[in-house]
Design an enzyme around this catalytic site. Structure first.
Site, PDB file in Angstrom:
ATOM      1  N   GLY A 312       0.789  -1.223   0.000  1.00  0.00           N
ATOM      2  CA  GLY A 312       0.000   0.000   0.000  1.00  0.00           C
ATOM      3  C   GLY A 312       0.821   1.272   0.000  1.00  0.00           C
ATOM      4  CB  SER A 313      -0.109   4.609   1.311  1.00  0.00           C
ATOM      5  OG  SER A 313      -1.353   4.626   0.628  1.00  0.00           O
ATOM      6  CB  THR A 314       4.593   1.566   3.092  1.00  0.00           C
ATOM      7  OG1 THR A 314       4.416   0.428   2.241  1.00  0.00           O
ATOM      8  CG2 THR A 314       3.757   1.400   4.353  1.00  0.00           C
TER       9      THR A 314
END
Length: 600
Positions: A312-314
């Protein structure tokens, strides 16, 4: 041989002249010849008799010595390995970075039987079945009353079990000494250690082989007598490992998660101080692997290394850091974040509509998918792929575990514009939490590549420069902003200047598409951001917490981020780093001889 004639002419002539009978001369010579023949035959017979005596003495002496040796030796089962091979039973210890024992050897005994020496085989089988409930009583009775000469009963015994077998009083039940592998801390660091099993076996010794983890990765080294019994020293800290597993176990209960993993790594060296995967197992009693179903349902599954997830957004920090390094943007550059964004026939949305313009700082702080895609488009697919490859996302991690090659990232075979867009915010490319920790450590290490290791080294290995130090420092400032004013505010820990990024990714369905109510929540962080010493990654599988107004929250900001904050508060003081960067010496364990026990 020259034969002397029985009637020599000269003597016959002289005898006739003297008036003697020539036949007497022949008789005399014949008697003399017979005497010589008898002497030679007697000498040959005497020589043969002497050699026969010598042979009898040697033969019967050899038989006597062999019978004496057999009478004084223990009966042994034929070994199951190649003839002449030696069973190496000694195995080196495994210790943590401070020398505390993680795996060692314990003297024990095996139990076997000589059925022909049993007085009452049927009764012995029944009594053994009571001592060892896991044995098949009927099969054991059949083996002990049949034609077999040797039967293995148990490969290792506890002292209590050994005494119970002694009490049976059967002469045909025999104990054989051996060493077994012992993990004194039970489940602690089970996935790292892996476990062991018996290899080649004899009645007096058994070979111990690694099954998984570092036990198998360093199996040859651990069994090598040339190392002189020196222990294998790992990079993990036993105290930090115990604390991490405790915090994660509590988090699973509170958040009803399927599983969890945590990784604490030194930024400069890549040494892993703690790495946990839950659920776990006891390597002293290693369970059998699953033969069907989802591998992640097994406690043997190492989520930190083998678990390959869309994180995801990591991932959003990677295109932003690269664009800063390329001089395309800075923290204040305004980006069009109008949602939705269309690429071909696909629409890309943000969780919230943030309006028309966002600064790069806010693109990361608010976790804007659209803004991140705009920045990735500035880079182009080729540069994007190269940077992710340089960070290690296209290959398994080099960590010293046999499971590492199985944690190979799932990389798209094609890289069109829509793939470049989704990969920029962590979808379409799946990697392990250890990959993510290594990449964040690279940013924390001023852009120099960091490779994870489980071995404690005096001198860290320097990697290649994949990001400029200036860009890495600006990226860390942006990560700090995410914690102070962005989606990871629950990860803030006073005095440690934590910087990090949340990531919430829906789990893919086996048949295609994604689940709507199942996700993987991740928080990747480093601290202190001005000069990072540690990277911490926390990943929760299908967590959910109750919202204040009812319902459930599954986002990483509400699940993984607070767990990371609890870990930082718990672990970091143990390692000697106090709030506000105040460094204190790490408290070393006291030696055993310094501890006094007194009665109360």
């Amino acid at each position: 041989m020259i034969r002397t004639p029985l009637r020599p002419l000269a003597r016959i002539l002289s005898a006739r002249q003297a008036g003697q009978d020539p036949d007497e001369i022949e008789a005399e010579l014949r008697a003399q010849r017979h005497a010589e023949i008898q002497d030679r035959a007697r000498r040959r017979a005497e020589t043969r008799l002497k050699w026969m005596v010598v042979c009898f003495v040697v033969a019967f002496g050899t038989v006597g010595l062999r019978m004496g040796a057999l009478a004084s030796s223990q009966p042994a089962e034929p070994r199951a390995h190649a003839s002449g091979a030696q069973i190496i039973s000694q195995r080196a210890d495994i210790v943590d970075r401070r020398g505390r024992v993680l795996a060692t050897n314990l003297s024990t005994h095996a139990l076997y039987a000589h059925p022909r020496d049993l007085v009452d085989p049927a009764t012995a089988a029944a009594k053994l079945a009571k001592i060892f409930p896991d044995l098949d009583a009927e099969r054991l009775k059949k083996d002990l009353t049949g034609e077999r000469k040797f039967v293995w009963i148990k490969k290792k015994l506890s002292p209590e079990q050994m005494q119970a077998v002694h009490d049976i009083g059967e002469p045909g039940l025999v104990f054989g000494p051996r060493e077994m592998r012992l993990y004194p801390n039970g489940r602690l660091a089970s996935h790292i250690l892996g476990g062991s099993q018996f290899g080649a076996e004899g009645v007096s010794s058994a070979e111990v082989l690694g099954m998984a983890g570092v036990e198998k990765a360093f199996d040859r080294w651990l069994r090598d007598p040339a190392n002189g019994g020196a222990p294998l020293q790992l990079s993990i800290d036993l105290t930090a490992q115990a604390a991490m597993e405790e915090v994660l176990a509590n988090s699973i209960k509170v958040m009803n998660a399927k599983g969890a993993t945590g990784i604490l790594m030194e930024v400069k060296s890549g040494e892993i101080l703690a790495m946990a995967s839950l659920p776990d197992f006891d390597p002293n009693d290693r369970p059998k692997p699953l033969t069907k179903g989802d591998p992640s349902d097994s406690p043997l599954f190492n989520r930190a290394v083998q678990g390959v997830y869309e994180l995801g957004s990591t991932f959003k920090i990677f295109p932003i850091a690269q664009a800063i390094d390329e001089g395309l943007v800075n923290a204040n550059t305004m980006i069009n974040a109008s949602s939705p964004m269309k690429i071909g026939k696909y629409l890309i949305h943000d969780f919230h509509n943030y309006g028309g313009q966002l600064s790069v700082r806010d693109v990361l702080g608010k976790s804007s998918n659209v803004g991140t895609v705009r920045i990735a488009q500035m880079l182009g697919p080729e540069r994007q792929q190269k940077f992710l490859k340089d960070l290690g996302f296209f290959e398994p991690t080099p960590v010293e575990m046999t499971e590492a090659p199985t944690g190979k990232p799932i990389v798209p075979s094609r890289w069109p514009a829509v793939t470049a867009a989704t990969v920029s915010f962590g979808h379409g490319l799946a990697a392990s939490p250890l990959h993510l920790a290594s990449a964040f450590a690279t940013i924390g290490n001023d852009g120099r590549r960091v490779r994870p290791t489980l071995i404690h080294r005096k001198v860290p290995v320097q990697g290649e420069q994949v990001l400029s130090p200036k860009a890495a420092r600006q990226a860390r400032d942006l990560l700090r902003h995410v914690v102070t004013k962005g989606t990871a505010r629950q990860a803030e820990v006073a005095g440690y200047e934590v910087g990090g990024k949340t990531g919430t990714a829906d789990k893919p369905r086996p048949g295609g598409g994604y689940y709507k109510n199942r996700n993987v929540s991740t928080f990747a962080s480093m601290y202190p951001t001005d000069d990072p010493e540690y990277v911490l990654v926390v990943t929760l599988d299908e967590p959910k917490v109750s919202a204040a107004g009812g319902g459930e929250m599954r986002t990483a900001g509400a699940t993984a981020a607070p767990v990371a904050a609890a870990l930082i508060q718990r672990l970091t003081p143990m390692l000697g780093l106090q709030p506000d960067g105040l460094k204190l010496p790490v408290i070393e364990p006291r030696p055993a001889d310094a501890v006094r026990v007194s009665a109360q």
